[in-house]
Each structure stands twice: as structure tokens, then as C-alpha cells.
Motif scaffolding. Structure first.
Motif, PDB file in Angstrom:
ATOM      1  N   LEU A   1      23.538   7.049  -7.552  1.00 38.75           N
ATOM      2  CA  LEU A   1      23.651   7.742  -8.840  1.00 38.75           C
ATOM      3  C   LEU A   1      24.777   8.767  -8.819  1.00 38.75           C
ATOM      4  CD1 LEU A   1      19.879   8.147  -9.838  1.00 38.75           C
ATOM      5  CD2 LEU A   1      21.591   6.745 -11.001  1.00 38.75           C
ATOM      6  N   THR A   2      24.969   9.408  -7.671  1.00 39.77           N
ATOM      7  CA  THR A   2      26.088  10.352  -7.527  1.00 39.77           C
ATOM      8  C   THR A   2      27.415   9.614  -7.683  1.00 39.77           C
ATOM      9  OG1 THR A   2      24.755  11.650  -6.009  1.00 39.77           O
ATOM     10  CG2 THR A   2      27.121  12.095  -6.008  1.00 39.77           C
ATOM     11  N   ALA A   3      27.485   8.437  -7.065  1.00 44.98           N
ATOM     12  CA  ALA A   3      28.714   7.639  -7.174  1.00 44.98           C
ATOM     13  C   ALA A   3      28.948   7.210  -8.622  1.00 44.98           C
ATOM     14  CB  ALA A   3      28.633   6.417  -6.268  1.00 44.98           C
ATOM     15  N   ILE A   4      27.868   6.865  -9.329  1.00 46.60           N
ATOM     16  CA  ILE A   4      28.003   6.472 -10.744  1.00 46.60           C
ATOM     17  C   ILE A   4      28.488   7.659 -11.583  1.00 46.60           C
ATOM     18  CG2 ILE A   4      26.675   5.801 -12.810  1.00 46.60           C
ATOM     19  CD1 ILE A   4      25.115   3.846 -11.022  1.00 46.60           C
ATOM     20  N   GLU A   5      27.974   8.864 -11.287  1.00 48.06           N
ATOM     21  CA  GLU A   5      28.453  10.044 -12.016  1.00 48.06           C
ATOM     22  C   GLU A   5      29.945  10.244 -11.814  1.00 48.06           C
ATOM     23  OE1 GLU A   5      26.833  11.884 -14.337  1.00 48.06           O
ATOM     24  OE2 GLU A   5      25.289  10.373 -13.992  1.00 48.06           O
ATOM     25  N   ARG A   6      30.401  10.038 -10.567  1.00 45.15           N
ATOM     26  CA  ARG A   6      31.841  10.185 -10.303  1.00 45.15           C
ATOM     27  C   ARG A   6      32.641   9.150 -11.079  1.00 45.15           C
ATOM     28  NH1 ARG A   6      30.621  11.315  -4.716  1.00 45.15           N
ATOM     29  NH2 ARG A   6      30.938   9.107  -4.285  1.00 45.15           N
ATOM     30  N   GLU A   7      32.114   7.903 -11.086  1.00 46.04           N
ATOM     31  CA  GLU A   7      32.774   6.827 -11.850  1.00 46.04           C
ATOM     32  C   GLU A   7      32.825   7.193 -13.336  1.00 46.04           C
ATOM     33  OE1 GLU A   7      34.098   3.697 -10.827  1.00 46.04           O
ATOM     34  OE2 GLU A   7      34.675   3.510 -12.944  1.00 46.04           O
ATOM     35  N   LEU A   8      31.724   7.722 -13.872  1.00 44.30           N
ATOM     36  CA  LEU A   8      31.685   8.090 -15.292  1.00 44.30           C
ATOM     37  C   LEU A   8      32.670   9.217 -15.597  1.00 44.30           C
ATOM     38  CD1 LEU A   8      27.827   7.901 -15.993  1.00 44.30           C
ATOM     39  CD2 LEU A   8      29.584   6.484 -17.067  1.00 44.30           C
ATOM     40  N   GLU A   9      32.827  10.136 -14.649  1.00 46.41           N
ATOM     41  CA  GLU A   9      33.819  11.208 -14.840  1.00 46.41           C
ATOM     42  C   GLU A   9      35.225  10.642 -14.945  1.00 46.41           C
ATOM     43  OE1 GLU A   9      33.761  14.774 -12.210  1.00 46.41           O
ATOM     44  OE2 GLU A   9      31.630  14.304 -12.010  1.00 46.41           O
ATOM     45  N   ARG A  10      35.538   9.693 -14.057  1.00 48.98           N
ATOM     46  CA  ARG A  10      36.856   9.044 -14.114  1.00 48.98           C
ATOM     47  C   ARG A  10      37.033   8.269 -15.408  1.00 48.98           C
ATOM     48  NH1 ARG A  10      36.140   7.967  -8.625  1.00 48.98           N
ATOM     49  NH2 ARG A  10      35.102   5.999  -9.067  1.00 48.98           N
ATOM     50  N   ASP A  11      35.955   7.624 -15.878  1.00 51.60           N
ATOM     51  CA  ASP A  11      36.044   6.730 -17.034  1.00 51.60           C
ATOM     52  C   ASP A  11      36.171   7.481 -18.354  1.00 51.60           C
ATOM     53  OD1 ASP A  11      35.636   4.818 -15.148  1.00 51.60           O
ATOM     54  OD2 ASP A  11      33.555   4.393 -15.689  1.00 51.60           O
ATOM     55  N   ALA A  12      35.883   8.797 -18.328  1.00 52.70           N
ATOM     56  CA  ALA A  12      35.886   9.548 -19.588  1.00 52.70           C
ATOM     57  C   ALA A  12      37.276  10.077 -19.927  1.00 52.70           C
ATOM     58  CB  ALA A  12      34.880  10.701 -19.510  1.00 52.70           C
TER      59      ALA A  12
ATOM     60  N   THR B   1       0.837  -1.204   0.000  1.00 50.73           N
ATOM     61  CA  THR B   1       0.000   0.000   0.000  1.00 50.73           C
ATOM     62  C   THR B   1       0.874   1.257   0.000  1.00 50.73           C
ATOM     63  OG1 THR B   1      -0.099  -0.240   2.383  1.00 50.73           O
ATOM     64  CG2 THR B   1      -2.015  -0.996   1.131  1.00 50.73           C
ATOM     65  N   LEU B   2       2.162   1.056   0.380  1.00 49.85           N
ATOM     66  CA  LEU B   2       3.070   2.193   0.427  1.00 49.85           C
ATOM     67  C   LEU B   2       3.684   2.435  -0.953  1.00 49.85           C
ATOM     68  CD1 LEU B   2       4.798   1.293   3.784  1.00 49.85           C
ATOM     69  CD2 LEU B   2       3.346   3.294   3.359  1.00 49.85           C
ATOM     70  N   ALA B   3       2.839   2.629  -1.951  1.00 50.15           N
ATOM     71  CA  ALA B   3       3.342   2.810  -3.322  1.00 50.15           C
ATOM     72  C   ALA B   3       4.180   4.072  -3.428  1.00 50.15           C
ATOM     73  CB  ALA B   3       2.175   2.868  -4.297  1.00 50.15           C
ATOM     74  N   ILE B   4       5.208   3.996  -4.226  1.00 45.78           N
ATOM     75  CA  ILE B   4       6.013   5.183  -4.503  1.00 45.78           C
ATOM     76  C   ILE B   4       5.277   6.028  -5.527  1.00 45.78           C
ATOM     77  CG2 ILE B   4       8.082   5.889  -5.787  1.00 45.78           C
ATOM     78  CD1 ILE B   4       9.674   4.060  -4.077  1.00 45.78           C
ATOM     79  N   ALA B   5       5.196   7.307  -5.283  1.00 47.63           N
ATOM     80  CA  ALA B   5       4.295   8.124  -6.096  1.00 47.63           C
ATOM     81  C   ALA B   5       4.989   9.101  -7.034  1.00 47.63           C
ATOM     82  CB  ALA B   5       3.342   8.896  -5.181  1.00 47.63           C
ATOM     83  N   THR B   6       6.216   9.438  -6.763  1.00 44.81           N
ATOM     84  CA  THR B   6       6.838  10.483  -7.588  1.00 44.81           C
ATOM     85  C   THR B   6       8.262  10.117  -8.009  1.00 44.81           C
ATOM     86  OG1 THR B   6       7.883  11.639  -5.740  1.00 44.81           O
ATOM     87  CG2 THR B   6       5.607  12.258  -6.262  1.00 44.81           C
ATOM     88  N   ALA B   7       8.698  10.742  -9.096  1.00 48.91           N
ATOM     89  CA  ALA B   7      10.066  10.567  -9.580  1.00 48.91           C
ATOM     90  C   ALA B   7      11.050  10.984  -8.490  1.00 48.91           C
ATOM     91  CB  ALA B   7      10.285  11.404 -10.832  1.00 48.91           C
ATOM     92  N   GLN B   8      10.679  12.014  -7.735  1.00 51.68           N
ATOM     93  CA  GLN B   8      11.565  12.516  -6.688  1.00 51.68           C
ATOM     94  C   GLN B   8      11.858  11.424  -5.651  1.00 51.68           C
ATOM     95  OE1 GLN B   8      13.052  15.564  -6.820  1.00 51.68           O
ATOM     96  NE2 GLN B   8      14.295  14.729  -5.157  1.00 51.68           N
ATOM     97  N   GLU B   9      10.806  10.674  -5.304  1.00 53.77           N
ATOM     98  CA  GLU B   9      11.023   9.611  -4.316  1.00 53.77           C
ATOM     99  C   GLU B   9      11.992   8.546  -4.823  1.00 53.77           C
ATOM    100  OE1 GLU B   9       7.376   8.215  -2.101  1.00 53.77           O
ATOM    101  OE2 GLU B   9       6.448   9.734  -3.371  1.00 53.77           O
ATOM    102  N   VAL B  10      11.839   8.177  -6.118  1.00 53.11           N
ATOM    103  CA  VAL B  10      12.767   7.197  -6.703  1.00 53.11           C
ATOM    104  C   VAL B  10      14.175   7.775  -6.711  1.00 53.11           C
ATOM    105  CG1 VAL B  10      13.364   5.879  -8.773  1.00 53.11           C
ATOM    106  CG2 VAL B  10      10.968   6.182  -8.135  1.00 53.11           C
ATOM    107  N   PHE B  11      14.257   9.037  -7.091  1.00 49.04           N
ATOM    108  CA  PHE B  11      15.558   9.679  -7.165  1.00 49.04           C
ATOM    109  C   PHE B  11      16.208   9.740  -5.781  1.00 49.04           C
ATOM    110  CE2 PHE B  11      18.442  13.305  -7.183  1.00 49.04           C
ATOM    111  CZ  PHE B  11      19.280  12.915  -8.233  1.00 49.04           C
TER     112      PHE B  11
ATOM    113  N   ILE C   1      18.640   5.987 -17.108  1.00 53.47           N
ATOM    114  CA  ILE C   1      17.621   4.963 -16.843  1.00 53.47           C
ATOM    115  C   ILE C   1      18.256   3.596 -16.649  1.00 53.47           C
ATOM    116  CG2 ILE C   1      15.666   3.720 -17.852  1.00 53.47           C
ATOM    117  CD1 ILE C   1      14.933   6.239 -19.344  1.00 53.47           C
ATOM    118  N   ARG C   2      19.251   3.263 -17.504  1.00 50.06           N
ATOM    119  CA  ARG C   2      19.830   1.923 -17.441  1.00 50.06           C
ATOM    120  C   ARG C   2      20.592   1.692 -16.138  1.00 50.06           C
ATOM    121  NH1 ARG C   2      19.001   4.536 -21.667  1.00 50.06           N
ATOM    122  NH2 ARG C   2      18.012   3.591 -23.477  1.00 50.06           N
ATOM    123  N   PRO C   3      21.447   2.650 -15.715  1.00 49.60           N
ATOM    124  CA  PRO C   3      22.065   2.472 -14.391  1.00 49.60           C
ATOM    125  C   PRO C   3      21.030   2.384 -13.270  1.00 49.60           C
ATOM    126  CG  PRO C   3      23.160   4.237 -15.589  1.00 49.60           C
ATOM    127  CD  PRO C   3      21.982   3.834 -16.419  1.00 49.60           C
ATOM    128  N   SER C   4      19.960   3.175 -13.377  1.00 44.41           N
ATOM    129  CA  SER C   4      18.941   3.143 -12.325  1.00 44.41           C
ATOM    130  C   SER C   4      18.287   1.766 -12.237  1.00 44.41           C
ATOM    131  CB  SER C   4      17.865   4.214 -12.582  1.00 44.41           C
ATOM    132  OG  SER C   4      18.445   5.502 -12.547  1.00 44.41           O
TER     133      SER C   4
END
Lengths: 329, 329
Positions: A20-31, A3-13, A53-56
Motif C-alpha cells: 500500500l505504501t508503494a501504491i501511495e508513491r505510485e499515486l503521487e507520481r501519477d498525479a 483456525t488462524l483467522a485474521i481478527a483485526t483491520a490492523q492485521e490486514v493492514f 479498498i479497491r487496491p487492497s
């Protein structure tokens, strides 16, 4: 379902913020390459963003099975790098001018350098994946990338002719659903899920990927140019028949069919204006038909999760389904 | 050195005949995709032949350390696939019309399909290598392919301007010597050689690769058009300064220097005829200078093998050195 459905993109984020922040840092290093031009292109592509979307999906799959290790950060970056590499080569092949509202890399650096930058990004993805020291991860990634590359070649071969539904599904599986599915499966593999869990999450990814691409293709025919950032019905003009068009070709009158085929033949709207295409689709209920198909795939994705233990991550995966079919851009 | 020196190409070929036949069979199997166009392109490239130098080096390295397993067949095919993938993308980038005396793949199938065929070949190489289930093999291959791709990009960046010797060596290392060296190292890895043996064989590969490419570059300036299958001094016309030209630029008169730079500037022989370039090189002893450098690298390769136990395979490796510097095409 909870019943505790997630309702918004913000909640998922919020749920995935740190990952996701850690993935951004990894992507910065990888570039970063020892060759400046590659670093420039890779960094340009990274900074261009995208919805990640794919990392998420990979994070949600891994975390829904209780995984908390660093592998999901690494492999989250890997699936984004693979996605980026395919975009770079696809943009060369399509002669695309823009990507995500900016000049495409091939426009800025030229096709020659971008062929090599794409190669490098694929290899960088494999290099990072190799750090995981897991053969199954590598098997999945190689299988995936070959399927995607083959899919793009199939796409080229069908350009300008009407494909049937089976061909359409094969194309969108390889273009989109295959990477969604592999992202989920990689997450499950990291979490050492059971074969059943892995299959369930892979099926979820496949179904949500199909739904996502069908909606994408519908939006190309129904959204405004402002929302799309390109003229309506660009796919058809480029010679790609998508699900609503396939439906109209099968159910429309002989004259409607002819009007659609003229666009494929001309690669433009000389004999059949864009609005007439939209009218034909409307008269035949072709957009509704495609949206029902998208809903059906979203529902299949939902059913794939039925045995997954409840968690906020499972709820986020369920929220994604509503988001995918309801989005308007 | 042994008195039983190997004297002819036939003897080396006889030594490796069964292994090379097995590698050809592996390459035939590897050229098959579920997508027809990829199979066509891959099969066209495979059937085009080539000297199979890289697989031969890998076999000699592995066998010189006593290895007899199937891995050298598999990885022999892998290094040839990597080589082929780089050629496909390089031919797109260079706009090449021919390759090994036949129309290049891009001429026959178009750049779009060949970008994807090249991607597929890289991935096929990794897929076959992955069957070996050896992380070190994969680390070596990923490192190699990134270096080669970066090298091709460096090449593009230097086109049309005179490079110095250090830059030239960097370019030919990445273009040729890197794959020769990795082929040797992969052979040593399969044979579980000591770190010293692995380093020695890798050094051999590096040195013989440098010698091979220097001779290749000399032949471009000295051989007849009949032998080359293309006009003399094509490299210079394409904007690439090779070792003899670099020497002439550094040691020639101001007027000679200017004449060479005109070719780079014009991308052709409008102001400086081909024969004049050859005369300038002759006057400055620039071809001899390059051949001495090639001999020096061949000698370094020979010294790398000093601690390697004598065998017919070691003798074949020594024969390769004489062949590389003495070849006339």
C-alpha cells in the motif's frame, strides 16, 4: 477454513503495508500533469485519501495466488485512479458540495475544470495500465469503465421514481460491485490464475461489492448525522430508492407507500419527516431485510473462496467480509 | 511534384469514397450502448456529420505508404470518436448552444448526461482501438487525448487575457494540430512505415493542423455572419485572442490596443464595436500577417512530403494544403 483467522483491520493492514505504501508513491507520481491546474486537482484528490479498498482487494487477489511482481502496485494505483475519476464526474452531476469531509473538487475549481480533470484521470489510469503491456488488462478496464459510466447514466434516468429490486441490483453492480470485481480479476490476471480461480475471485469481488453497497445504503437510513457527515436519508431525498425503501414500498400499507413517494416527489421531507421514514422502515422490518441480503452476498463471497488455497491473504479476504457487513460507518 | 495534380475536392472524395463509407458504417456500429440515452446522444452526434477530415488524413497517410488493411477503417472511426468526445465536453465547458448548425448535445440532453456521454465516447474510442492489438497505437492515442484535455484546460486558464504567440501556438497545437498529427502517425504506424516516414507524415499533420486552425481563427474575424453561423469575432468576445488579434495588440497604437482589451474585459462589444476591431486589424495588416503564417505552415507541410513516393494519395495530401488555406468557411 483456517483456525488462524485474521481478527483485526490492523492485521490486514500490516499484511499489505509495504504494498500500500508503494501504491501511495505510485499515486503521487501519477498525479502530476504538465498543466498546473490538473496537478492541483489530482493532488487534492489523492491527498484526500480514502480507504484504498479497491487496491487492497487487487493486492489480496494477486497475492493469494502467489504473485509478487510490480504489476499489482501499478494496477492497484490504476483502480484507485478509475475510482477517483468516477467520483469527480459524479460529484459534478450530483452537484455535491463535499466529499470525504472536504469541499468537493467541483466546489473548489468549478465544473468546467473538473470535467477535464476527470477526463485526464481516466486517461492517466489507462496510461499506467498500458505500461503493463497486457491486452487482457486493458480489455477489463475499458469494459469496466464503460459499465460504470453507463450505470451513472441509468442512475440519472431513475432519479425520483421508485425502482424495483432488479433495477437496484443493476445500479449497485455498476456503481460499486463492478469495480470491486474487476479489481479482483485484475489481481488474478496478473498472477496468471486458472480461469476457475479468476472467476472465483471475480465472483468474490462482485458479491462483496454488492454487500458493501447495500450496507452503505442502509447506513444512510440508520446512522446518525454525526457519523454520516450528512443528514439521514439523503439518498431518498436525492431521489434514490435503496433496498430498505424498496422493501417498505412493496410490503408497507398504502398510506406508508404514499408517505415514501412524497419524499421522492418533493425531493425533501416537507410532507413526510425523516423520522417517519425511519419508523416505516422499522415497522416493516425493511432494514433487517436489507441486512439479511447483505449477509447473503457476503456468504456467497465466502463460498466463492472455497477452493482457494489457504494463506494469510485468503484469511484477509474472509476478514473483509465480516468487516463489510459489521461496519457502522 | 507530379504534373497530375489533384484539382478538386470531388477527386479526393472519389479516391477515399469506399474507405469513408466503411468508416461511416463502423461509426454507426460504434454509436450503440446498452443504455438508451447514450445511444441517442452518440447517434445524434454521428448523424450530425462533420467533414471527417481526421479519418481522411489517416486514410491518406496509410494508403500513401501502401497499406490496404481494415485497421485504417477502425482507427479512422477512432480518431473521429476522439474528436467527437472532445467536442461534447468542450461544448459543456463553453456553454455552447449550437454545433454544426444544430442544437448542441448539452442543450438537448443537459450537461449531466453529456459529461457521461463524452466519457463513454472516449472509452468507446479506446475500445475500438484496442481491437487493433497494437500497443503503439494505444500509446499514441492516450498521449494525444491527455494533451488535448490539458490544452482545453490551458485555454480556460487564459480566457479573458491577451496571450502571446508562443502561447497561441501551444493552444492550437493541442486543440487541433495534435489530433491531425496523430491521425497521420496512426496511418503510418498501420502501414509499418520507417521512422523517417512516420515522422514526415506526423510533421505534415502538425503543420496542416496549425494552418487549418489559423485559417479557422481568421475566418472568425473576417467572414460574414451568414457563412459563420454565428456573429463575427465570437472568439474575442469569448476571451480568446487569436493570431490576427495578437499581431494587432503588438503592432497597433496604444489606443488600438486599449480598444481590443476592452472587448476581452467586457466579454462583449459595448465599448468597442465589432467593426472597429475589424478596422484595427485591417489598419495593422494583422489578417494578412496571420494568413502568411498559415501559408508558411502549409509550405512546411508540403516540404514534409518531399521524400514520400508519388501516388494519388500523396497528391491528395498536397491538394489538402491548397484547400486548407484557400477555404472561405
Amino acid at each position: 477454513m483456517s483456525t488462524l483467522a485474521i481478527a483485526t483491520a490492523q492485521e490486514v493492514f500490516d499484511l499489505l503495508r509495504d504494498d500500500l505504501t508503494a501504491i501511495e508513491r505510485e499515486l503521487e507520481r501519477d498525479a502530476v500533469s504538465s498543466v498546473t491546474a490538473i496537478t492541483e486537482i489530482a493532488e487534492y484528490l489523492r491527498a484526500g485519501g480514502g480507504k484504498r479498498i479497491r487496491p487492497s482487494l487487487l493486492l489480496l487477489a494477486a497475492r493469494s495466488l502467489g504473485y509478487t511482481g510490480h504489476g499489482m502496485i501499478r494496477l492497484g494505483a490504476v483502480v484507485e485512479l478509475v475510482h477517483t475519476a468516477t467520483l469527480v464526474h459524479d460529484d459534478i452531476i450530483d452537484g455535491a458540495d463535499t466529499r470525504r469531509g472536504r469541499p468537493s473538487a467541483n466546489t473548489t475549481w468549478g465544473n468546467e475544470k473538473c470535467v477535464l480533470a476527470g477526463d485526464w484521470l481516466y486517461m492517466q489510469a489507462f496510461r499506467i495500465a498500458l505500461e503493463e503491456r497486457n491486452f487482457k488488462v486493458l480489455d477489463l478496464l475499458i469494459g469496466l469503465t464503460q459499465q460504470m459510466v453507463e450505470g451513472e447514466l441509468l442512475q440519472i434516468q431513475t432519479l425520483g421514481r421508485a425502482v424495483n429490486e432488479a433495477e437496484y441490483y443493476e445500479l449497485i453492480y455498476r456503481k460499486t460491485a463492478c469495480l470491486f470485481s474487476t479489481s479482483m480479476q485484475l489481481g488474478a490476471t496478473l498472477a496468471q490464475g486458472t480461469p476457475e480461480q479468476e472467476e472465483a475471485l471475480a465472483n468474490y469481488g462482485r458479491s462483496v461489492g454488492l454487500a458493501f453497497q447495500i450496507v452503505d445504503d442502509v447506513l444512510d437510513l440508520t446512522a446518525t448525522e454525526e457519523v454520516l457527515g450528512k443528514p439521514v436519508a439523503s439518498d431518498l431525498r436525492e431521489g434514490k430508492t435503496t433496498l430498505p425503501v424498496i422493501h417498505a414500498l412493496e410490503h408497507g400499507t398504502a398510506s406508508e407507500r404514499e408517505s415514501i413517494l412524497w419524499v421522492l416527489e418533493d425531493g425533501g421531507f416537507r410532507r413526510t419527516p425523516r423520522e417517519q421514514i425511519q419508523e416505516i422502515l422499522h415497522r416493516n422490518g425493511s432494514v433487517d431485510y436489507a441486512m439479511v441480503a447483505a449477509d447473503r452476498h457476503a456468504e456467497q463471497a465466502r463460498e466463492s473462496l472455497v477452493d482457494l488455497e489457504d494463506s494469510e491473504f485468503k484469511r484477509a479476504l474472509l476478514w473483509v467480509l465480516d468487516f463489510v457487513v459489521a461496519r457502522d460507518k
